[in-house]
Scaffold this motif. Structure first.
Motif, PDB file in Angstrom:
ATOM      1  N   LYS A   1       0.813  -1.218   0.000  1.00 47.11           N
ATOM      2  CA  LYS A   1       0.000   0.000   0.000  1.00 47.11           C
ATOM      3  C   LYS A   1       0.848   1.271   0.000  1.00 47.11           C
ATOM      4  O   LYS A   1       0.328   2.359  -0.228  1.00 47.11           O
ATOM      5  CB  LYS A   1      -0.935  -0.011   1.208  1.00 47.11           C
ATOM      6  CG  LYS A   1      -1.961  -1.122   1.125  1.00 47.11           C
ATOM      7  CD  LYS A   1      -2.835  -1.178   2.348  1.00 47.11           C
ATOM      8  CE  LYS A   1      -3.798  -2.371   2.210  1.00 47.11           C
ATOM      9  NZ  LYS A   1      -4.617  -2.552   3.381  1.00 47.11           N
ATOM     10  N   LEU A   2       2.158   1.122   0.240  1.00 45.74           N
ATOM     11  CA  LEU A   2       3.050   2.276   0.223  1.00 45.74           C
ATOM     12  C   LEU A   2       3.393   2.637  -1.221  1.00 45.74           C
ATOM     13  O   LEU A   2       3.341   1.799  -2.116  1.00 45.74           O
ATOM     14  CB  LEU A   2       4.333   1.972   0.996  1.00 45.74           C
ATOM     15  CG  LEU A   2       4.173   1.605   2.474  1.00 45.74           C
ATOM     16  CD1 LEU A   2       5.529   1.259   3.071  1.00 45.74           C
ATOM     17  CD2 LEU A   2       3.515   2.734   3.249  1.00 45.74           C
ATOM     18  N   ASP A   3       3.765   3.894  -1.429  1.00 43.74           N
ATOM     19  CA  ASP A   3       4.185   4.352  -2.744  1.00 43.74           C
ATOM     20  C   ASP A   3       5.629   3.949  -2.999  1.00 43.74           C
ATOM     21  O   ASP A   3       6.410   3.755  -2.057  1.00 43.74           O
ATOM     22  CB  ASP A   3       4.070   5.877  -2.835  1.00 43.74           C
ATOM     23  CG  ASP A   3       2.635   6.364  -2.779  1.00 43.74           C
ATOM     24  OD1 ASP A   3       1.738   5.643  -3.262  1.00 43.74           O
ATOM     25  OD2 ASP A   3       2.414   7.473  -2.260  1.00 43.74           O
ATOM     26  N   LEU A   4       6.012   3.858  -4.267  1.00 45.46           N
ATOM     27  CA  LEU A   4       7.411   3.621  -4.618  1.00 45.46           C
ATOM     28  C   LEU A   4       8.254   4.770  -4.071  1.00 45.46           C
ATOM     29  O   LEU A   4       7.821   5.932  -4.069  1.00 45.46           O
ATOM     30  CB  LEU A   4       7.595   3.519  -6.129  1.00 45.46           C
ATOM     31  CG  LEU A   4       7.037   2.257  -6.773  1.00 45.46           C
ATOM     32  CD1 LEU A   4       7.212   2.317  -8.289  1.00 45.46           C
ATOM     33  CD2 LEU A   4       7.695   1.009  -6.217  1.00 45.46           C
ATOM     34  N   ASP A   5       9.436   4.462  -3.599  1.00 45.19           N
ATOM     35  CA  ASP A   5      10.383   5.404  -2.993  1.00 45.19           C
ATOM     36  C   ASP A   5       9.911   5.965  -1.657  1.00 45.19           C
ATOM     37  O   ASP A   5      10.532   6.864  -1.107  1.00 45.19           O
ATOM     38  CB  ASP A   5      10.747   6.546  -3.948  1.00 45.19           C
ATOM     39  CG  ASP A   5      11.598   6.066  -5.112  1.00 45.19           C
ATOM     40  OD1 ASP A   5      12.419   5.154  -4.902  1.00 45.19           O
ATOM     41  OD2 ASP A   5      11.448   6.590  -6.224  1.00 45.19           O
ATOM     42  N   GLN A   6       8.814   5.432  -1.126  1.00 40.65           N
ATOM     43  CA  GLN A   6       8.328   5.867   0.187  1.00 40.65           C
ATOM     44  C   GLN A   6       9.028   5.063   1.275  1.00 40.65           C
ATOM     45  O   GLN A   6       9.165   3.849   1.173  1.00 40.65           O
ATOM     46  CB  GLN A   6       6.821   5.673   0.299  1.00 40.65           C
ATOM     47  CG  GLN A   6       6.245   6.142   1.628  1.00 40.65           C
ATOM     48  CD  GLN A   6       4.732   5.978   1.701  1.00 40.65           C
ATOM     49  OE1 GLN A   6       4.070   5.727   0.709  1.00 40.65           O
ATOM     50  NE2 GLN A   6       4.190   6.126   2.890  1.00 40.65           N
TER      51      GLN A   6
END
Length: 96
Positions: A64-69
């Protein structure tokens, strides 16, 4: 990351994390996907001797996290345990 033949809607899922001690504040998501993309993430990890930890619940949350997060603080403990596992594998000369 488990795939069940009885549940066609349950596709394989994978999330790749990157962490550099002393450089990064926390691990971050560098790749994620389901189905074919997940298969490619796992294949690339295996080809590069990157240890794979199967934890469907954690993958669901990390997905559920964004890429690069960076991972949120509430996940630090569980991810730290995985990183410790990977570190022990590296020190022992074992391949994941």
């Amino acid at each position: 990351m488990n795939q069940s033949p009885n549940h066609e809607n349950k596709r394989k899922q994978a999330v790749a994390l990157k962490y550099q001690a002393g450089v990064m504040e926390a691990p971050k998501v560098v790749a994620k996907g389901k189905g074919f993309v997940a298969e490619n993430i796992l294949k690339t990890a295996k080809e590069n001797d990157i240890p794979i930890q199967e934890d469907p619940s954690l993958v669901e949350v990390l997905g559920k996290l964004d890429l690069d997060q960076q991972i949120p603080p509430e996940l630090y403990q569980v991810v730290a345990e995985i990183l410790a596992f990977v570190y022990r594998l590296d020190k022992g000369g074992a391949k994941g």
